[in-house]
Design a protein around this motif. Structure first.
Motif, PDB file in Angstrom:
ATOM      1  N   SER A  86       0.738  -1.292  -0.271  1.00  0.00           N
ATOM      2  CA  SER A  86      -0.069   0.103   0.069  1.00  0.00           C
ATOM      3  C   SER A  86       0.936   1.189   0.036  1.00  0.00           C
ATOM      4  O   SER A  86       0.192   2.421  -0.395  1.00  0.00           O
ATOM      5  CB  SER A  86      -0.980   0.053   1.049  1.00  0.00           C
ATOM      6  OG  SER A  86      -0.422  -0.097   2.480  1.00  0.00           O
ATOM      7  N   ASP A  87       2.094   1.049   0.681  1.00  0.00           N
ATOM      8  CA  ASP A  87       3.111   2.161   0.286  1.00  0.00           C
ATOM      9  C   ASP A  87       3.241   2.972  -1.026  1.00  0.00           C
ATOM     10  O   ASP A  87       3.088   3.940  -1.410  1.00  0.00           O
ATOM     11  CB  ASP A  87       4.519   1.935   0.514  1.00  0.00           C
ATOM     12  CG  ASP A  87       4.590   1.702   2.264  1.00  0.00           C
ATOM     13  OD1 ASP A  87       3.614   2.135   2.837  1.00  0.00           O
ATOM     14  OD2 ASP A  87       5.626   0.835   2.587  1.00  0.00           O
ATOM     15  N   ASP A 181      -6.323   5.704   5.024  1.00  0.00           N
ATOM     16  CA  ASP A 181      -5.235   4.660   4.982  1.00  0.00           C
ATOM     17  C   ASP A 181      -5.913   3.469   5.883  1.00  0.00           C
ATOM     18  O   ASP A 181      -5.807   3.844   7.173  1.00  0.00           O
ATOM     19  CB  ASP A 181      -3.940   5.102   5.395  1.00  0.00           C
ATOM     20  CG  ASP A 181      -2.850   4.036   5.348  1.00  0.00           C
ATOM     21  OD1 ASP A 181      -3.286   2.592   5.412  1.00  0.00           O
ATOM     22  OD2 ASP A 181      -1.925   4.383   5.495  1.00  0.00           O
ATOM     23  N   TYR A 184      -5.161  -1.010   8.896  1.00  0.00           N
ATOM     24  CA  TYR A 184      -5.444  -1.687  10.304  1.00  0.00           C
ATOM     25  C   TYR A 184      -6.986  -1.873  10.409  1.00  0.00           C
ATOM     26  O   TYR A 184      -7.504  -2.071  11.753  1.00  0.00           O
ATOM     27  CB  TYR A 184      -4.994  -0.993  11.636  1.00  0.00           C
ATOM     28  CG  TYR A 184      -3.358  -0.904  11.427  1.00  0.00           C
ATOM     29  CD1 TYR A 184      -2.521  -2.309  11.678  1.00  0.00           C
ATOM     30  CD2 TYR A 184      -2.756   0.223  10.890  1.00  0.00           C
ATOM     31  CE1 TYR A 184      -1.119  -1.984  11.507  1.00  0.00           C
ATOM     32  CE2 TYR A 184      -1.360   0.266  10.925  1.00  0.00           C
ATOM     33  CZ  TYR A 184      -0.326  -0.930  11.058  1.00  0.00           C
ATOM     34  OH  TYR A 184       0.881  -0.680  10.927  1.00  0.00           O
ATOM     35  N   THR A 207      -3.646  -2.674   2.795  1.00  0.00           N
ATOM     36  CA  THR A 207      -2.482  -3.546   2.663  1.00  0.00           C
ATOM     37  C   THR A 207      -2.992  -4.994   2.992  1.00  0.00           C
ATOM     38  O   THR A 207      -3.879  -5.442   3.615  1.00  0.00           O
ATOM     39  CB  THR A 207      -1.534  -3.177   3.386  1.00  0.00           C
ATOM     40  OG1 THR A 207      -0.488  -3.900   3.419  1.00  0.00           O
ATOM     41  CG2 THR A 207      -1.811  -2.751   4.909  1.00  0.00           C
ATOM     42  N   SER A 209      -0.374  -6.731   4.195  1.00  0.00           N
ATOM     43  CA  SER A 209       0.862  -6.632   4.839  1.00  0.00           C
ATOM     44  C   SER A 209       0.374  -7.212   6.206  1.00  0.00           C
ATOM     45  O   SER A 209       1.401  -7.882   6.960  1.00  0.00           O
ATOM     46  CB  SER A 209       1.763  -5.720   4.860  1.00  0.00           C
ATOM     47  OG  SER A 209       2.228  -5.518   3.413  1.00  0.00           O
ATOM     48  N   LYS A 210      -0.769  -6.767   6.656  1.00  0.00           N
ATOM     49  CA  LYS A 210      -0.992  -6.916   8.062  1.00  0.00           C
ATOM     50  C   LYS A 210      -1.781  -7.980   8.262  1.00  0.00           C
ATOM     51  O   LYS A 210      -1.362  -9.028   8.735  1.00  0.00           O
ATOM     52  CB  LYS A 210      -1.488  -5.556   8.816  1.00  0.00           C
ATOM     53  CG  LYS A 210      -0.516  -4.219   8.337  1.00  0.00           C
ATOM     54  CD  LYS A 210       0.450  -4.056   9.006  1.00  0.00           C
ATOM     55  CE  LYS A 210       1.659  -3.384   8.379  1.00  0.00           C
ATOM     56  NZ  LYS A 210       1.485  -1.890   8.116  1.00  0.00           N
ATOM     57  N   ARG A 218       4.578  -7.875  -0.795  1.00  0.00           N
ATOM     58  CA  ARG A 218       4.065  -6.442  -1.238  1.00  0.00           C
ATOM     59  C   ARG A 218       2.752  -6.472  -2.003  1.00  0.00           C
ATOM     60  O   ARG A 218       2.933  -6.448  -3.409  1.00  0.00           O
ATOM     61  CB  ARG A 218       5.356  -6.126  -2.241  1.00  0.00           C
ATOM     62  CG  ARG A 218       6.927  -6.299  -1.560  1.00  0.00           C
ATOM     63  CD  ARG A 218       6.836  -5.541   0.050  1.00  0.00           C
ATOM     64  NE  ARG A 218       6.553  -4.074   0.015  1.00  0.00           N
ATOM     65  CZ  ARG A 218       5.629  -3.740   0.805  1.00  0.00           C
ATOM     66  NH1 ARG A 218       5.040  -4.751   1.927  1.00  0.00           N
ATOM     67  NH2 ARG A 218       5.269  -2.668   1.165  1.00  0.00           N
TER      68      ARG A 218
HETATM   69  C1  LIG Z   1       2.112  -1.026   7.488  1.00  0.00           C
HETATM   70  C2  LIG Z   1       1.343   0.408   6.905  1.00  0.00           C
HETATM   71  C3  LIG Z   1       1.395   0.549   5.400  1.00  0.00           C
HETATM   72  C4  LIG Z   1       2.261  -0.159   4.626  1.00  0.00           C
HETATM   73  O1  LIG Z   1       1.841  -1.418   4.051  1.00  0.00           O
HETATM   74  P1  LIG Z   1       2.506  -2.049   2.621  1.00  0.00           P
HETATM   75  O2  LIG Z   1       1.347  -2.446   2.153  1.00  0.00           O
HETATM   76  O3  LIG Z   1       3.370  -3.224   3.662  1.00  0.00           O
HETATM   77  O4  LIG Z   1       3.260  -1.070   2.102  1.00  0.00           O
HETATM   78  C5  LIG Z   1       0.561   1.575   5.048  1.00  0.00           C
HETATM   79  N1  LIG Z   1       0.085   2.575   6.074  1.00  0.00           N
HETATM   80  C6  LIG Z   1       0.081   2.088   7.287  1.00  0.00           C
HETATM   81  C7  LIG Z   1      -0.576   3.183   8.309  1.00  0.00           C
HETATM   82  C8  LIG Z   1       0.759   1.243   7.836  1.00  0.00           C
HETATM   83  O5  LIG Z   1       0.961   1.036   9.069  1.00  0.00           O
END
Ligand SMILES: *Cc1c(COP(=O)(O)O)cnc(C)c1O
Length: 353
Positions: A86-87, A181, A184, A207, A209-210, A218
């Motif tokens: 998501s970055d 964003d 979470y 994302t 990722s979490k 990615r």
């Molecule tokens: C972890 C995080 C991201 C980035 O996640 P990726 O998808 O791994 O790039 C984006 N925004 C927040 C607030 C995060 O904590």
């Protein structure tokens, strides 16, 4: 730095990622990863055939992944854009809506990348202070003259704001993009994705990722009305049309397919978070209310640095942000039950030392 670098870049303060230790093994609670493996279907899908297909470029339009995500989130395919984490989606948004001297507003305590992207892209970034309880003052985002960005729940605080408040922000700045964003959102919050149909200025980023345990792969997403997605895709196609690799496209679909596994992982984290917060409060530690997979905590009489260091020496890795408002705090990712027992035992020692 070399003497050849562009002067603008020479002055930049890049984002500093959390440590990814390679030597010693830690109870790793510093970058909000999942303690659980990805959905079982992911491992099954990454088979020999998938590896053989690696000789081909991936589908630059992520057609099948977009279909799966559109179906999952109740959107049409042109309201979904997969990105390399998501970055990357955040970067595209800053480039599209804030670069070249335009204004962008974000909380003073939030995800560090917002400030970095603003300075990299020469946007005029303004940090809006959280209140003393570290909560987003949502009315402070009304009537702004540039893009508005916040994480909901916010990081590293865990504070969540509800849909009614986000609707008020969207309506108060109808000519500005409001980027939410939702890295979470799966730990008890409700996504604003359903509001996309109603608000042409709403851009949502998520994302995998979490909560979906695919940080190493990615994969992230932007969601919004079609014109917004076209803006971001223009940038993706101008940098790297293949930024979402073939394995990520396959794994993303498999992750979405297993709704039950995802829900179980998230509710386990929420359960462990509540138990951990209670134990910390009993120990006299200050804990910010969190709707995320982490807790922001402050120990009486100790700086955040001291807590970080004490835990580090005991094999537990957490995150300390050395900035004025977060100096007394550390952020602790919610891991497995066992991880949190180890963390609580180590913290008990640190407090007694
Ligand atoms: C972890 C995080 C991201 C980035 O996640 P990726 O998808 O791994 O790039 C984006 N925004 C927040 C607030 C995060 O904590």
């Amino acid at each position: 730095m070399s003497r050849f670098i562009n002067q603008h870049l020479a002055k930049l303060a890049p984002y500093v990622p959390g440590e990814q230790p390679t030597g010693r093994t830690f109870v790793k609670l510093n970058t909000n990863e999942s303690p659980f493996p990805p959905a079982p279907g992911v491992a099954k899908a990454l088979n020999r055939e998938c590896i053989e297909r690696m000789r081909l470029y991936p589908d630059p339009n992520c057609t099948r992944l977009r279909e799966a995500a559109a179906d999952y989130y109740g959107l049409s395919q042109d309201e979904v854009l997969p990105t390399n984490g998501s970055d990357e989606a955040l970067f595209f948004a800053f480039q599209a809506y804030a670069s070249g001297g335009r204004s962008v507003y974000y909380p003073d305590v939030t995800y560090g990348f917002y400030k970095v992207y603003a300075s990299l892209l020469d946007a005029k970034g303004t940090a809006i202070p959280l209140n003393d309880a570290y909560e987003i003052q949502w009315k402070d985002y009304f009537d702004r003259d540039g893009m508005i960005v916040f994480a909901n729940p916010n990081a590293p605080t865990g504070h969540y704001i509800n849909h009614e408040r986000i609707k008020r922000i969207l309506a108060a700045s109808p000519d500005q993009v409001v980027l939410v964003d939702e890295a979470y959102i799966d730990y008890g919050g409700a996504s604003v994705i359903p509001l996309i149909k109603q608000y042409d200025n709403l851009l949502v980023v998520q994302t995998f990722s979490k909560s979906r345990a695919l940080a190493g792969l990615r994969l992230g997403f932007a969601f919004g009305q079609q014109p917004l997605m076209e803006d971001l895709k223009r940038i993706q196609n101008s940098i790297n049309p293949y930024s979402v690799n073939g394995l990520a496209q396959v794994a993303g679909i498999k992750s979405l397919e297993d709704r039950r596994y995802h829900a179980e992982c998230c509710s386990a984290i929420v359960h462990t978070r509540e138990r951990t917060a209670q134990a910390l409060t009993k120990m006299g530690v200050r804990v910010l209310p969190s709707m995320a997979n982490f807790l922001m905590i402050s120990a009486p009489g100790l700086s955040g640095r001291q807590v970080y260091q004490g835990l580090y020496e005991r094999g537990v890795l957490v995150r300390h942000f050395d900035a004025p408002r977060t100096r007394d705090w550390v952020r602790v990712t919610i891991g497995s039950e066992k991880d949190m027992d180890a963390f609580l035992a180590a913290l008990t020692e640190v407090l007694a030392a």
